[in-house]
Design a protein around this motif. Structure first.
Motif, PDB file in Angstrom:
ATOM      1  N   THR A   1       0.589   5.444  -0.177  1.00  0.00           N
ATOM      2  CA  THR A   1      -0.352   6.556  -0.035  1.00  0.00           C
ATOM      3  C   THR A   1       0.318   7.842  -0.487  1.00  0.00           C
ATOM      4  OG1 THR A   1      -1.458   5.445   1.791  1.00  0.00           O
ATOM      5  CG2 THR A   1      -1.818   7.811   1.594  1.00  0.00           C
TER       6      THR A   1
ATOM      7  N   ASP B   1       0.844  -1.190   0.000  1.00  0.00           N
ATOM      8  CA  ASP B   1       0.000   0.000   0.000  1.00  0.00           C
ATOM      9  C   ASP B   1       0.880   1.241   0.000  1.00  0.00           C
ATOM     10  OD1 ASP B   1      -2.259  -1.527  -0.019  1.00  0.00           O
ATOM     11  OD2 ASP B   1      -2.758  -1.188   2.076  1.00  0.00           O
TER      12      ASP B   1
ATOM     13  N   ARG C   1      -3.984  -0.024  -3.823  1.00  0.00           N
ATOM     14  CA  ARG C   1      -4.336  -1.324  -3.234  1.00  0.00           C
ATOM     15  C   ARG C   1      -3.846  -2.428  -4.168  1.00  0.00           C
ATOM     16  NH1 ARG C   1      -5.224   0.394   1.767  1.00  0.00           N
ATOM     17  NH2 ARG C   1      -7.046   1.719   1.933  1.00  0.00           N
TER      18      ARG C   1
ATOM     19  N   GLU D   1      -7.366   4.029  -4.521  1.00  0.00           N
ATOM     20  CA  GLU D   1      -8.561   4.333  -3.737  1.00  0.00           C
ATOM     21  C   GLU D   1      -8.356   5.653  -3.007  1.00  0.00           C
ATOM     22  OE1 GLU D   1     -10.101   2.316   0.276  1.00  0.00           O
ATOM     23  OE2 GLU D   1     -10.049   0.957  -1.434  1.00  0.00           O
ATOM     24  N   GLU D   2      -9.348   6.525  -3.083  1.00  0.00           N
ATOM     25  CA  GLU D   2      -9.259   7.785  -2.349  1.00  0.00           C
ATOM     26  C   GLU D   2      -9.524   7.478  -0.874  1.00  0.00           C
ATOM     27  OE1 GLU D   2     -10.484  12.457  -2.871  1.00  0.00           O
ATOM     28  OE2 GLU D   2     -11.571  10.939  -4.002  1.00  0.00           O
ATOM     29  N   THR D   3      -8.522   7.639  -0.042  1.00  0.00           N
ATOM     30  CA  THR D   3      -8.611   7.242   1.372  1.00  0.00           C
ATOM     31  C   THR D   3      -8.721   8.426   2.319  1.00  0.00           C
ATOM     32  OG1 THR D   3      -6.199   7.080   1.412  1.00  0.00           O
ATOM     33  CG2 THR D   3      -7.438   5.044   1.064  1.00  0.00           C
TER      34      THR D   3
ATOM     35  N   GLU E   1      -5.923  12.371  -0.610  1.00  0.00           N
ATOM     36  CA  GLU E   1      -5.051  11.257  -0.250  1.00  0.00           C
ATOM     37  C   GLU E   1      -5.494  10.017  -1.024  1.00  0.00           C
ATOM     38  OE1 GLU E   1      -3.565  10.617   3.949  1.00  0.00           O
ATOM     39  OE2 GLU E   1      -4.989   8.960   3.736  1.00  0.00           O
ATOM     40  N   TRP E   2      -4.554   9.402  -1.729  1.00  0.00           N
ATOM     41  CA  TRP E   2      -4.830   8.238  -2.557  1.00  0.00           C
ATOM     42  C   TRP E   2      -3.925   7.097  -2.131  1.00  0.00           C
ATOM     43  CZ3 TRP E   2      -8.510   8.153  -6.441  1.00  0.00           C
ATOM     44  CH2 TRP E   2      -9.112   9.371  -6.706  1.00  0.00           C
ATOM     45  N   THR E   3      -4.474   5.870  -2.090  1.00  0.00           N
ATOM     46  CA  THR E   3      -3.705   4.692  -1.692  1.00  0.00           C
ATOM     47  C   THR E   3      -3.831   3.622  -2.768  1.00  0.00           C
ATOM     48  OG1 THR E   3      -4.097   5.145   0.650  1.00  0.00           O
ATOM     49  CG2 THR E   3      -3.411   2.919   0.090  1.00  0.00           C
TER      50      THR E   3
END
Length: 133
Positions: A40, A38, A106, A96-98, A102-104
């Motif tokens: 971010t 992962d 997966r 994924e927008e977390t 902020e994007w992570t």
């Protein structure tokens, strides 16, 4: 006499020494696999690139490409065909927008069959109940 844990370590060392060519080959194969963890970031990835997978060979499906973060920049990973696994679904790597800005990333993974986006579904006849047999 060696303790059980020392004996296991000694046995492992003996096995690895005797099979060092195989152990080295296994280590090199594992090291060559892409390590997706992962990641971010504070900005989302670029839009996906267009890919034309044509028709999947029998028993396979198309996994779309994605942007990975590598050496301080986004780097495109081409899509590929993956063999179907009966009773399983595959969720491809995706961002994924977390959080706010902020994007992570997966990692792709296989799970037991279920319904949802990015899945390959195996349709099976319902099991008959004892009353209907």
């Amino acid at each position: 006499m060696l303790s059980p844990s020392l004996s296991r370590v000694s046995s492992l060392a003996t096995f690895l020494f005797a099979h060092r060519r195989h152990a080295l080959a296994a280590i090199l194969c594992l090291a060559s696999l892409p390590a997706l963890a992962d990641v971010t970031l504070q900005r989302g990835p670029p839009p996906p690139r267009f890919e034309d997978p044509h028709t999947a060979p029998k028993g396979e499906f198309w996994v779309p490409g994605y942007w990975q973060w590598k050496d301080g920049r986004y780097d495109w990973v081409d899509g590929h065909f993956e063999a179907k696994r009966p009773g399983m679904r595959y969720t491809p790597p995706h961002w994924e927008e977390t959080g706010a800005h902020e994007w992570t990333l997966r990692d792709g993974k296989w799970d037991a069959t279920g319904w949802g986006p990015g899945t390959v579904h195996e349709i099976r006849a319902p099991k008959s109940s004892p009353a209907t047999r």
